[in-house]
Enzyme design. Structure first.
Site, short mmCIF file in Angstrom:
data_model
loop_
_atom_site.label_atom_id
_atom_site.label_comp_id
_atom_site.label_asym_id
_atom_site.label_seq_id
_atom_site.Cartn_x
_atom_site.Cartn_y
_atom_site.Cartn_z
N HIS A 143 37.45 64.49 8.04
CA HIS A 143 38.82 64.87 8.38
C HIS A 143 39.48 65.72 7.30
CE1 HIS A 143 39.99 61.13 6.10
NE2 HIS A 143 40.99 61.90 5.74
N ASP A 173 32.99 59.93 9.66
CA ASP A 173 34.01 60.60 8.86
C ASP A 173 33.45 61.08 7.52
OD1 ASP A 173 36.51 61.69 8.40
OD2 ASP A 173 37.30 59.87 7.47
N GLY A 246 45.99 62.61 -0.01
CA GLY A 246 45.23 63.45 -0.92
C GLY A 246 44.03 62.76 -1.52
N ASN A 247 44.00 61.40 -1.45
CA ASN A 247 42.85 60.65 -1.96
C ASN A 247 41.65 60.68 -1.01
OD1 ASN A 247 44.98 58.54 -3.68
ND2 ASN A 247 43.07 59.23 -4.62
N SER A 248 41.85 61.10 0.24
CA SER A 248 40.74 61.13 1.19
C SER A 248 39.55 61.91 0.64
CB SER A 248 41.17 61.79 2.51
OG SER A 248 41.75 60.87 3.37
N LEU A 308 23.61 56.48 24.19
CA LEU A 308 23.57 56.07 25.58
C LEU A 308 23.47 57.29 26.49
CD1 LEU A 308 23.80 53.47 27.29
CD2 LEU A 308 26.26 53.81 27.34
N GLY A 309 23.99 58.42 26.01
CA GLY A 309 23.86 59.66 26.78
C GLY A 309 24.89 59.82 27.87
N VAL A 310 26.14 59.44 27.57
CA VAL A 310 27.19 59.59 28.56
C VAL A 310 28.44 60.18 27.92
CG1 VAL A 310 26.42 57.69 30.01
CG2 VAL A 310 28.06 57.23 28.18
#
Length: 397
Positions: A143, A173, A246-248, A308-310
């Site tokens: 993100h 993430d 800002g720490n992300s 699962l492919g959906v």
């Protein structure tokens, strides 16, 4: 740029949420829209990204535009060293050891708004990252860099570099970016499996996007804390070390200055009684983060998740002839679900006996599955329950 945004690229294999058509007219022309359904809770998990348009609340189910596949978390194959808390360093020593591996990340992007004053405009945001190789590979949050058109990195000695995205993974993430440099100081990778509640913890990052190299300390408050962020159930390390916007993407370090987590969220706000929430920060365990990072560096994507492919759509209340629940809107051609006979407009009732009412429920079940596992899926189709055994495939398929 909003953090934990689920606007998706089909190659990232994240789930699409679309409005279900009426059963009497099941295949209208597709119209893509954004829908946001807030969870009824006064305290909200918020991310630690800062900048124009950043910092969206995370305890929201955000419906994205592009289709994707539901899959499990990557297996941990990363080998790390064991940490002994009995030889913990002082915070000063930890900062001296670890700070050179933490960088500031500045992102410029383009956003579009609609309406009377709508248009295309430039955005700016900032986050953090951690150097993981001498030749310039840096791990951060998806993100942080998502939607960025220009990324610059500032190292602890003030040197600025242009960076390129190597690979991103929205589900975990995690993202990896690279700068053209040599002789950088990579973090020493710790072992998040050995972390215990009460262990010393130090966070280093770029709070507010202007205070690079900021050090905060505390303890590990909990391990394996199951948190649902934007419909993705994640098992995170919890810490009371101060985390701000800002720490992300910054580092969570142990008592010996080894990297044990990548900071990705904090909880803030007030409870329904008005109590202020403080000291609740979260980080992705480094074993899981590095497993994803190594795949991104090797393949540009995560290849070993069981799918699962959906494509799915979550209906939150009975409407237009549909019961509330999680519906299949499409099956991936040649995928596991198609082979098992699942169809669009099936409502997923359960998987391996676990009731499914939301994407988060399905994601949580698949997190415990491996490629090649067979799961029993019950769906409701035309008012009847139908059982299907689905052999999960790798996400690379």
């Amino acid at each position: 740029m909003s953090e934990f945004n689920t606007n998706q690229d089909e190659n990232t294999f994240n789930a699409e949420y679309t409005e279900m058509p009426s059963p009497q007219n099941p295949k209208p022309k597709k119209e893509k829209k954004h829908h946001v359904m807030p969870v009824v809770i006064s305290a909200a998990l918020v991310g630690a990204l800062t900048g124009a348009g950043a910092g969206a609340a995370v305890m929201y189910f955000t419906k994205g535009e592009d289709p994707a596949v539901v899959y499990k978390a990557a297996d941990n194959t990363h080998s790390t060293e064991t940490v002994s808390e009995t030889n913990a360093l002082s915070t000063t020593d930890i900062a001296a050891k670890a700070a050179p591996s933490v960088v500031e990340i500045n992102i410029r992007g383009v956003a579009t708004t609609y309406g009377l004053f709508g248009g295309v405009y430039e955005t700016e945001s900032a986050g953090s990252g951690v150097i993981i190789s001498e030749d310039g590979y840096i791990i951060t949050n998806n993100h942080v860099v998502e939607g960025g058109t220009e990324i610059t990195v500032v190292t602890s000695d003030g040197t600025e570099y242009n960076a390129e995205v190597v690979g991103t993974d929205e589900k975990s993430d995690i993202a990896v970016i690279k700068v053209d440099a040599s002789g950088l100081t990579p973090a020493i990778i710790g072992n998040s499996d050995n972390v215990q509640a009460g262990d010393k913890a130090v966070v280093i990052g770029n709070p507010l996007g202007t205070l690079g190299g900021t050090v905060t300390d505390g303890i590990i408050s909990a391990v394996n804390r199951e948190i649902t962020i934007d419909n993705e159930t994640m098992s995170l390390l919890q810490t009371n070390a101060t985390i701000n916007s800002g720490n992300s993407g910054g580092g969570l370090f142990d008592g010996q200055g080894n990297l044990i987590g990548i900071v990705n969220a904090k909880e803030s706000g007030t409870t329904s009684s008005g109590t202020t929430i403080e000291g609740l920060g979260f980080a992705i365990p480094i074993n899981e983060a590095m497993d994803v990072a190594e795949q991104l560096m090797t393949y540009g994507t995560v290849t070993n998740r069981a799918t699962l492919g959906v494509h799915v759509s979550e209906v939150t209340q009975d409407t237009r002839g549909y019961k509330a629940g999680l519906y299949i809107t499409d099956v991936v051609r040649g995928g596991a679900a198609e082979a098992a006979g699942l169809q669009a407009y099936d409502r997923i009732v359960s998987v391996d006996g676990t009731d499914i009412t939301s994407y988060a429920d399905l994601s949580s079940v698949l997190n415990d599955k491996q490629v090649g596992d067979t799961v029993t899926v019950m769906v409701e189709r035309n008012g009847e329950n139908v059982m299907a055994d689905v052999t999960l495939q790798a996400s690379s398929n």
